[in-house]
Design an enzyme around this catalytic site. Structure first.
Site, PDB file in Angstrom:
ATOM      1  N   LYS A 300     -19.831  62.669 -50.621  1.00 36.30           N
ATOM      2  CA  LYS A 300     -19.699  62.896 -49.280  1.00 36.30           C
ATOM      3  C   LYS A 300     -19.019  64.164 -48.913  1.00 36.30           C
ATOM      4  O   LYS A 300     -19.336  64.601 -47.709  1.00 36.30           O
ATOM      5  CB  LYS A 300     -18.875  61.809 -48.774  1.00 36.30           C
ATOM      6  N   ARG A 403      -4.466  65.905 -53.140  1.00 35.33           N
ATOM      7  CA  ARG A 403      -5.628  65.481 -52.309  1.00 35.33           C
ATOM      8  C   ARG A 403      -4.916  64.637 -51.046  1.00 35.33           C
ATOM      9  O   ARG A 403      -5.034  64.670 -49.987  1.00 35.33           O
ATOM     10  CB  ARG A 403      -6.503  64.650 -52.890  1.00 35.33           C
ATOM     11  N   TYR A 465     -17.389  46.479 -50.402  1.00 34.28           N
ATOM     12  CA  TYR A 465     -18.164  45.823 -49.717  1.00 34.28           C
ATOM     13  C   TYR A 465     -18.969  44.730 -50.724  1.00 34.28           C
ATOM     14  O   TYR A 465     -19.736  43.588 -50.337  1.00 34.28           O
ATOM     15  CB  TYR A 465     -19.136  46.075 -48.697  1.00 34.28           C
TER      16      TYR A 465
HETATM   17  O1  LIG Z   1     -20.141  54.590 -48.077  1.00 34.81           O
HETATM   18  C1  LIG Z   1     -21.199  54.125 -47.478  1.00 34.81           C
HETATM   19  C2  LIG Z   1     -22.012  53.220 -48.520  1.00 34.81           C
HETATM   20  C3  LIG Z   1     -23.222  53.716 -49.189  1.00 34.81           C
HETATM   21  O2  LIG Z   1     -23.062  54.647 -49.950  1.00 34.81           O
HETATM   22  C4  LIG Z   1     -24.133  52.620 -49.966  1.00 34.81           C
HETATM   23  O3  LIG Z   1     -23.713  52.524 -51.073  1.00 34.81           O
HETATM   24  O4  LIG Z   1     -25.135  52.188 -49.607  1.00 34.81           O
HETATM   25  C5  LIG Z   1     -23.985  54.348 -47.961  1.00 34.81           C
HETATM   26  C6  LIG Z   1     -23.391  55.197 -47.128  1.00 34.81           C
HETATM   27  O5  LIG Z   1     -24.187  55.546 -45.813  1.00 34.81           O
HETATM   28  C7  LIG Z   1     -22.103  54.713 -46.573  1.00 34.81           C
HETATM   29  O6  LIG Z   1     -21.404  55.763 -45.996  1.00 34.81           O
END
Ligand SMILES: O=C1C[C@@](O)(C(=O)O)C[C@@H](O)[C@@H]1O
Length: 519
Positions: A300, A403, A465
């Site tokens: 990112k 960081r 998640y």
């Molecule tokens: O952090 C995430 C999760 C992600 O990387 C994924 O695993 O699907 C997709 C990205 O757009 C989002 O910012």
């Protein structure tokens, strides 16, 4: 499904069947049909004590779908150890008994050609195949190989490589779109997965998908081809959106974005892209077909260097999770949808639980609160900037103290040493946000902070998640805090991406329902 303007493609979905008994093969054929296959590939070399006359008769008499017969020798990765003569006899018998396709390896087909023995009569189509253990050859070498395969008199040719890098898969796409005859070409391995999913876009003859309960390593399942990728709706105009990440297979992005594209009739496809080298990747995948990208760990921050323009919020955060290729000039524009996603998920949970009582005059329920952040990578930066914009006081822990210090400096916050996290007791009513992968599947028993410290927090947010409820969230709930799952952030950042990808309003409720049902 909303099929607005979409053309179905002619690529077939084929289930490779590798059972050891004839009965099982027959029942696998029916299962493949029920799971949506258009044809099956029967691997004779997997059948124990194979009796050509008897077994082929049963198999071909009972076929519910067109059948491709393969008798793969050991030297080509199969199990058949007999000679070429017997192999050919079995294949000719399969032809006579009504096989729709038979497959022969390039070497065998070339030998037969030289001996003028390649029997081209009958209605079965001949597939000549070649499996390369090595990486995908150069465009020129692929061209020579295909010409050699064509010269055997094949009706269809099949080429399989072992991708060591996603960038070499682009050569497979080039070959698929330029070949003058029906071609099956794909790369195996995690880095090659897109060559299979995108075969219908580039005109591949078929795409392989394994039946449930009989997974073939390196191949998607029939269910994921149909539901997650909707391969039957892909056509040459389909816009491809890739998740650029490493690792990438954990992502639930495809099962959220693809059904949503189909729901609104948008001709797009979202695929996981396991990328090793960002520079090479953006150099090779520069065509308008690749219309946009999500960016995941660990890219990112680094990806900013490959964007032509970066949205001011993403620029100040220093992290991009969404890239759009501007159709007018091909420029790559970077955005950050994580920031609003995570902060609004936290704000809404505070609002719903009535934690704003007496503070209604404040611009956000986060205003003035202590915001304790663990992890100062891409997701952490988005959270820190979001919290700062809402007027929270930010304290940052990261295993890399420098960081943490640099992020703290950017958001006028405070950096703390990671070792102090175990004993850190915040003021009552503080917010805790985990932006590290600690607790992510498969290490679900891990937790980023000491349990005893959780009772002081009003709300605990976890950017992880998978699983939906991490150990951190379970412990936080038990300690009386409001738990907010990374699933909520994931959904909201994807809603933001949908708008950027398609230029349309997102069907939010539809997307939320998918998340509730499938995550
Ligand atoms: O952090 C995430 C999760 C992600 O990387 C994924 O695993 O699907 C997709 C990205 O757009 C989002 O910012």
């Amino acid at each position: 499904m909303g099929s607005l303007g979409m053309l179905e493609n002619s690529t077939k979905i084929c289930a490779p069947l590798m059972s050891q008994s004839i009965d099982q093969m027959v029942s696998d054929m029916y299962q493949a049909k029920a799971e949506g296959a258009d044809m099956v590939e029967i691997r004779l070399d997997c059948i124990k004590n194979f009796q050509p006359h008897q077994d082929l008769r049963i198999l071909l008499k009972n076929k519910p779908l067109p059948v491709l017969i393969v008798y793969r020798p050991k030297w080509e990765g199969g199990h058949y150890e007999g000679d070429e003569h017997m192999q050919l006899e079995a294949l000719n018998l399969a032809k006579e008994l009504g096989a729709d396709y038979i497959e022969l390896e390039l070497k065998v087909a070339s030998d037969l050609m030289e001996e003028h023995k390649l029997n081209q009569h009958g209605s079965s189509k001949l597939i000549v195949s070649c499996y390369l253990e090595s990486a995908t050859p150069s465009k020129e070498d692929l061209g020579y190989l295909v010409a050699r395969m064509q010269s055997t008199g094949a009706d269809i040719i099949k080429l399989v490589t072992n991708a060591s890098n996603i960038t070499e898969v682009a050569r497979i796409f080039h070959l698929l779109s330029h070949c003058q005859m029906p071609l099956i070409a794909y790369s195996i391995g995690d880095r090659g997965l897109i060559s299979q999913i995108l075969a219908p876009k580039f005109g591949g003859f078929l795409v392989y998908g394994s039946i449930e309960g009989n997974l073939v390593p390196g191949l998607p399942t029939l269910d994921s081809l149909r539901y997650a990728y909707g391969v039957e709706y892909i056509n040459p105009d389909t816009k491809v959106f890739g998740l650029v990440s490493k690792p990438v297979s954990h992502s639930k992005g495809p099962i959220l974005h693809n059904p949503t594209f189909r729901h609104v009739g948008y001709n797009g496809l979202y695929v996981p892209m396991l990328v090793d080298d960002l520079k090479e990747f953006f150099r090779v995948y520069s065509s308008p077909d690749f219309a946009g990208f999500s960016v995941g760990i660990p890219y990112k921050e680094a990806v900013i260097g490959f964007c032509d323009e970066v949205h001011p919020l993403a620029q100040s955060i220093g992290a991009v999770n969404t890239i759009i290729r501007r159709p007018s000039n091909g420029k790559l524009i970077g955005y950050n949808t994580d920031c609003e996603a995570s902060i609004t998920a936290i704000e809404d949970a505070l609002k719903v639980s009535g934690c704003t009582t007496g503070e209604a005059f404040l611009p956000s329920p986060l205003t003035g609160k202590l915001f304790v952040l663990v992890g100062a990578g891409g997701a952490g930066r988005a959270l820190a900037f979001g919290a700062k914009i809402r007027g929270a006081r930010v304290v940052i822990f990261d295993i890399d103290f420098d960081r943490a210090k640099s992020l703290a400096h950017a958001v006028s916050g405070e950096a703390r040493r990671y070792e102090d996290l175990t004993n850190f007791r915040p003021e009552k009513g503080a917010i805790l946000a985990n932006a590290t992968p600690v607790g992510m599947h498969p290490n679900t028993d891990r937790i980023p902070v000491a349990e005893v410290t959780l009772q002081d927090y009003k709300l605990v947010f976890d950017s992880v998640y998978t699983p939906r409820k991490t150990r951190l969230l379970k412990e936080a709930e038990a300690a009386g805090a409001i738990p907010v799952s990374g699933v909520e952030m994931f959904l909201r950042q994807a809603i933001g991406q949908f708008v950027l990808f398609t230029g349309r309003e997102a069907p939010k409720e539809f997307m939320r329902d998918i998340v509730l049902a499938k995550f």
